[in-house]
Design an enzyme around this catalytic site. Structure first.
Site, PDB file in Angstrom:
ATOM      1  N   LYS A  96       8.089  43.691  -7.130  1.00  0.00           N
ATOM      2  CA  LYS A  96       6.753  44.111  -6.936  1.00  0.00           C
ATOM      3  C   LYS A  96       5.908  45.849  -7.159  1.00  0.00           C
ATOM      4  CE  LYS A  96       4.491  44.014  -2.051  1.00  0.00           C
ATOM      5  NZ  LYS A  96       5.048  43.191  -1.070  1.00  0.00           N
TER       6      LYS A  96
ATOM      7  N   GLU B 215       7.856  37.278  14.567  1.00  0.00           N
ATOM      8  CA  GLU B 215       7.034  38.073  15.914  1.00  0.00           C
ATOM      9  C   GLU B 215       7.730  37.137  16.792  1.00  0.00           C
ATOM     10  OE1 GLU B 215       4.804  36.750  12.572  1.00  0.00           O
ATOM     11  OE2 GLU B 215       4.252  38.436  11.952  1.00  0.00           O
TER      12      GLU B 215
ATOM     13  N   ARG C 159       1.391  34.035  16.808  1.00  0.00           N
ATOM     14  CA  ARG C 159       2.678  33.279  15.912  1.00  0.00           C
ATOM     15  C   ARG C 159       4.007  33.502  18.104  1.00  0.00           C
ATOM     16  NH1 ARG C 159       4.490  32.895  10.632  1.00  0.00           N
ATOM     17  NH2 ARG C 159       2.240  32.010   9.531  1.00  0.00           N
TER      18      ARG C 159
HETATM   19  C1  LIG Z   1       2.315  36.295  10.437  1.00  0.00           C
HETATM   20  C2  LIG Z   1       2.797  37.221   9.622  1.00  0.00           C
HETATM   21  N1  LIG Z   1       2.851  38.365  10.204  1.00  0.00           N
HETATM   22  C3  LIG Z   1       2.837  39.785   8.838  1.00  0.00           C
HETATM   23  C4  LIG Z   1       2.161  39.682   8.207  1.00  0.00           C
HETATM   24  C5  LIG Z   1       2.209  41.032   6.959  1.00  0.00           C
HETATM   25  N2  LIG Z   1       2.401  40.771   5.454  1.00  0.00           N
HETATM   26  C6  LIG Z   1       2.192  40.663   4.627  1.00  0.00           C
HETATM   27  S1  LIG Z   1       2.679  40.421   3.031  1.00  0.00           S
HETATM   28  C7  LIG Z   1       3.793  40.616   3.765  1.00  0.00           C
HETATM   29  C8  LIG Z   1       5.446  40.735   3.083  1.00  0.00           C
HETATM   30  C9  LIG Z   1       5.320  38.980   2.623  1.00  0.00           C
HETATM   31  O1  LIG Z   1       6.326  39.882   1.987  1.00  0.00           O
HETATM   32  P1  LIG Z   1       6.902  38.680   0.873  1.00  0.00           P
HETATM   33  O2  LIG Z   1       6.346  37.009   1.628  1.00  0.00           O
HETATM   34  O3  LIG Z   1       8.417  38.873  -0.209  1.00  0.00           O
HETATM   35  O4  LIG Z   1       5.303  38.407  -0.342  1.00  0.00           O
HETATM   36  P2  LIG Z   1       5.245  40.240  -1.200  1.00  0.00           P
HETATM   37  O5  LIG Z   1       4.284  40.590  -0.635  1.00  0.00           O
HETATM   38  O6  LIG Z   1       6.929  40.705  -1.879  1.00  0.00           O
HETATM   39  O7  LIG Z   1       4.911  39.023  -2.530  1.00  0.00           O
HETATM   40  C10 LIG Z   1       3.741  40.759   5.728  1.00  0.00           C
HETATM   41  C11 LIG Z   1       4.876  41.267   6.534  1.00  0.00           C
HETATM   42  C12 LIG Z   1       1.994  38.306   8.055  1.00  0.00           C
HETATM   43  N3  LIG Z   1       0.717  38.513   6.634  1.00  0.00           N
HETATM   44  N4  LIG Z   1       1.792  36.960   8.353  1.00  0.00           N
END
Ligand SMILES: Cc1ncc(C[n+]2csc(CCOP(=O)(O)OP(=O)(O)O)c2C)c(N)n1
Length: 633
Positions: A282, A368, A396
Site C-alpha cells: 500500500k 460493523e 451495515r
Molecule cells: C463497510 C465499510 N466499512 C468501512 C470502510 C472504510 N474503509 C475504506 S477502505 C478500508 C480498508 C480496505 O482495506 P482493503 O480491502 O485491504 O483495501 P486496500 O485499501 O488495502 O486496498 C476501510 C476500512 C468501508 N469502505 N466500508
C-alpha cells in the site's frame, strides 16, 4: 509524448508492447502522486495496485469482461487506464469525476462501490447472469485483504465456491486495511505469503508427481494426483480457499507487471471459481519521509516531492479528535468503558483511546455488524461499550442494532462520526440516513451535540443512562471550538432541549446538533428584519423534551426543524407526529436533505443544496411568516 498521454482508452494499453507496460505503470504512479497532491484523496490503495490495474487492463477485455473492484477507493489507476486521464485533475471536485467507482462515469466501472466487500457477491451475480444469458466473457472480482475481514466477502465466497461458476477472484493482499489489518485471516495470509516452506514443498511435490507420471501407468497416476491433492491440503498455501471451492494460485509479486500478466493469462484460461493471490504494498512510491503507512490511505493536499501536507491543521479540532480525547479521558473515570472500531482507529478517533487503554480497545476488522453484536455481548457482562462507526457504515449493522442490542435494552453507546453531508467522498459515504434509521429503533436514544463540550456531556449522560442503546451523531467537520477537559464538563440532563433564544414572533426554529449555528445566525438576520423567532436546540431527538415542547406549542404557531439528514422519516417527521397529537393547529415544517442522492462537493456546498444554511433557514421562516400574515385575522 509520454506513454500515459497516449492512453485515451483501454485499447491503447493493449496496443503497447509488453516491455513498455512497466514504464506505463511508472507513469501512472507519478500521475497519481502529482494529481492527488492537489486534489487530496485516497492515494495509498491506488499506488498499491498500479501494476495490477495495468496487467488487468492488458490481459482482460473490459468492458466485455466484467472487472469488479471492491471498495472503489483503489480504482484511481483504473480510471487513468480507462480513458479518464484528461479528467483526472477533477477528481473528487464538484462537477468532476468521483473518488470511487460509478457505473454512470464509465462503462469500465461495472459496479458502484464505496463500502467494502461488495465485489465478491456482485461479481458472482454477474457470472450467473452471464451463464443464464449464454454469454462467454470473464468476470473478475478484485478484493483487498481488508475486505476479507467482512462477513459479506465470505457469504460471496461460500456461494461462489459452491456454485462452480466461472469466476476469477484477485486477492490484493497488502497486509493493510486502513490501519494494519487484523484478525485470523490476516495472519493466515501473512503466513502464506512469507513461509518459504510452502514454496519449497510445492516445488518438491511437482517434481515428485512428474517422476511418478513418467514411471507408472494412468491408474497409479490418478492415485498420485489424489495423494498430491491431500498433501497439498496439508501444507500448501490457499488450503482455505481450496476447501471453499476456489482453486488457489499464487502468491504473485504485485509490482512486477510481467509476472502479473503471466499469472493472469494462465488463470484466465482455466474454468470454475479460482483465486489469484497478489502481494502488493500500500502506498508504494509515495514520497513520505517518515513512513507511517496509515497516513497513505487518504491524504489532504500535499507536496508531491516530500509528501508533507500543504496546510498545517490549525483552528478548532475535528469532531473526531474531540470524541477520541473525550472517551480517553472518560476511560479514566469509567474502568468499564471499552471502545470498539470496525477497522478505523484513526478515522474514528478511537486510536487515541487505544494508546492510553490498549486492553480496552478492540479493532474488529471491517465488520460493523459483528462490532455491534460483539458490543452487545460485552454489555451483557456489565461493560460499557462505545462503538464508534461512521454513520454510513453503521447502515451495515441495522439488524444487529435492533435485534441484538435494542430489543434486549443493552446499554451500547453508538458514536456516529461523519453524520450528515460528507463532502468530497460523495454519495456512497453520505451520513444522511442515521436519524431516520435510528429514530425507528425501539428503546434507542438519539442525540446530536452542537459543540464539543456538549458531546462530552452527552457521553456522560450515555454512561449514566445504562438502560438501553444511546446514539450520538456529529459531522465530518471541525467542532466549533476546543472543548474544556472532560473533568470540567457535566452530563447533559437526560431528554432535555436547550432554549437558545426566546422570540415573540410565533415561529420557533428547532435545529438538531451542529445546525444550531446556522439557526442562530438565521435568527439574527430575521431579527434585523423585525421577525423575532425562538431557537431551541434539540440535542435529544428521541426522547423529545415534552416539557419544553409543551411550552413551545402554547405560544408558537409554527415549528421549523433543521436537520443534517434526510427529511423522509427524519426528526421533523417524527416531531410532526407528536405535535399532531399535542397541538394539531401548530404547523411543523422540516428543513433537511430531500429524497435524492448528493454528488461530491465541499460540505458547505452540499448543505446549501439542501437549504441547510442560515440563509436557507431564514428564507423558510420568511415564507411561513408571510403565509401567516396573509391569513385573515
Ligand atoms: C463497510 C465499510 N466499512 C468501512 C470502510 C472504510 N474503509 C475504506 S477502505 C478500508 C480498508 C480496505 O482495506 P482493503 O480491502 O485491504 O483495501 P486496500 O485499501 O488495502 O486496498 C476501510 C476500512 C468501508 N469502505 N466500508
Amino acid at each position: 509524448m509520454s506513454l500515459l498521454e497516449g492512453i485515451k482508452g483501454i485499447e491503447d494499453v493493449k496496443r503497447l508492447p509488453r516491455e513498455q507496460l512497466q514504464a506505463l505503470a511508472d507513469e501512472v504512479r507519478q500521475r497519481l502522486i502529482d494529481v492527488v497532491s492537489v486534489t487530496g484523496g485516497h492515494i495509498g490503495a491506488g499506488l498499491g495496485v498500479v501494476e495490477l490495474a495495468t496487467a488487468v487492463a492488458y490481459v482482460f477485455d473490459s468492458p466485455r469482461d466484467k472487472i469488479v473492484w471492491d471498495v472503489g477507493h483503489q480504482a484511481y489507476p483504473w480510471k487513468l487506464l480507462t480513458g479518464r486521464n484528461d479528467r483526472f485533475p477533477t477528481l473528487r471536485q464538484q462537477g468532476g469525476i468521483s473518488g470511487f467507482l460509478r457505473r454512470d462515469e464509465s462503462p469500465h466501472d461495472q459496479f458502484g462501490a464505496g463500502h467494502a466487500a461488495t465485489a465478491m457477491s456482485a461479481a458472482l451475480g454477474m457470472a450467473v447472469a452471464r451463464d443464464l444469458k449464454h454469454e462467454t466473457h470473464q468476470v473478475v472480482a478484485i478484493v483487498g485483504d481488508g475486505a476479507m475481514t467482512c462477513g459479506l466477502s465470505y457469504e460471496g465466497l461460500n456461494n461462489a465456491g459452491h456454485s462452480g461458476r466461472d469466476l476469477i477472484v484477485i486477492l490484493n493482499d497488502n497486509g493493510m486495511s486502513i490501519a494494519p489489518n487484523v484478525g485470523a485471516m490476516s495472519r493466515y495470509l501473512a503466513n502464506v505469503a512469507t513461509n518459504p516452506l510452502y514454496n519449497r514443498v510445492r516445488e518438491e511435490l511437482k517434481r515428485l508427481t512428474q517422476r511418478v507420471d513418467a514411471m507408472v501407468g494412468h491408474g497409479v497416476q490418478d492415485f498420485a494426483r489424489r495423494a498430491e491433492e491431500s498433501l497439498k491440503n496439508l501444507v500448501l498455501p490457499g488450503v482455505l480457499f481450496q476447501e471453499l471451492g476456489l482453486r488457489y494460485f499464487g502468491p504473485v509479486e504485485g509490482h512486477d507487471v510481467r509476472a502479473l500478466i503471466d499469472a493472469l493469462e494462465k488463470v484466465r484460461q482455466l474454468k470454475g471459481p479460482r483465486l489469484l493471490h497478489v502481494l502488493t504494498q500500500k502506498g508504494k512510491g509515495f514520497p513520505l519521509e517518515e513512513p507511517d503507512r496509515e497516513k497513505f490511505h487518504a491524504r489532504a493536499p500535499y507536496d508531491p516531492a516530500t509528501g508533507a501536507l500543504r496546510a498545517s491543521a490549525s483552528g478548532p479540532p475535528q469532531w473526531t479528535r474531540v470524541f477520541g480525547e473525550a472517551i480517553t479521558q472518560l476511560g479514566g473515570e469509567h474502568p468499564e468503558l471499552v471502545a470498539i472500531t470496525a477497522a478505523m482507529p484513526s478515522g474514528t478517533g478511537t486510536g487515541i483511546f487505544q494508546k492510553k487503554w490498549p486492553d480496552r480497545f478492540f479493532d474488529v476488522g471491517i465488520a460493523e455488524g459483528h462490532a455491534t453484536t460483539f458490543a452487545a455481548g460485552l454489555a451483557t457482562q456489565g461493560l460499557r461499550p462505545v462503538v464508534a462507526i461512521y454513520s454510513t457504515f453503521l447502515q451495515r449493522a441495522y439488524d444487529n442494532i435492533i435485534h441484538d442490542v435494542a430489543i434486549q435494552k443493552l446499554p451500547v453507546i453508538f458514536c456516529l462520526d461523519r453524520a450528515g453531508m460528507v463532502g468530497d467522498d460523495g454519495q456512497t459515504h453520505m451520513g444522511l440516513y442515521d436519524i431516520a434509521y435510528l429514530l425507528a429503533v425501539p428503546n434507542m436514544v438519539v442525540t446530536a451535540p452542537r459543540d464539543g463540550a456538549e458531546l462530552i456531556g452527552l457521553l456522560r449522560t450515555a454512561l449514566a443512562h445504562g438502560e438501553g442503546p444511546f446514539a450520538i451523531r456529529y459531522p465530518r467537520d471541525k467542532a466549533p471550538a476546543e472543548p474544556p477537559p472532560a473533568a470540567e464538563v457535566t452530563a447533559v440532563p437526560f431528554g432535555t432541549w436547550e432554549v437558545l433564544r426566546r422570540g415573540k414572533g410565533g415561529i420557533a426554529i428547532l435545529p438538531v446538533g451542529v445546525m444550531c449555528a446556522q439557526a442562530m445566525e438565521a435568527a439574527r438576520t430575521l431579527a434585523a428584519e423585525g421577525v423575532d423567532v425562538s431557537v431551541v436546540s434539540c440535542r435529544f431527538l428521541k426522547p423529545v423534551d415534552r416539557a419544553t415542547l409543551a411550552s413551545l406549542v402554547r405560544d408558537h404557531r409554527a415549528l421549523v426543524t433543521v436537520e443534517d439528514g434526510v427529511v423522509t422519516n427524519g426528526f421533523g417527521a417524527y416531531l410532526a407526529e407528536i405535535v399532531q397529537e399535542l397541538a394539531p393547529d401548530v404547523r411543523v415544517a422540516a428543513i433537511g436533505a430531500p429524497d435524492r442522492t448528493f454528488e461530491h462537493a465541499p460540505r458547505p456546498v452540499q448543505l446549501a443544496w439542501a437549504g441547510l444554511t442560515a440563509e436557507g433557514i431564514a428564507a423558510r421562516v420568511r415564507a411561513l411568516h408571510a403565509e401567516a400574515a396573509a391569513l385573515p385575522s
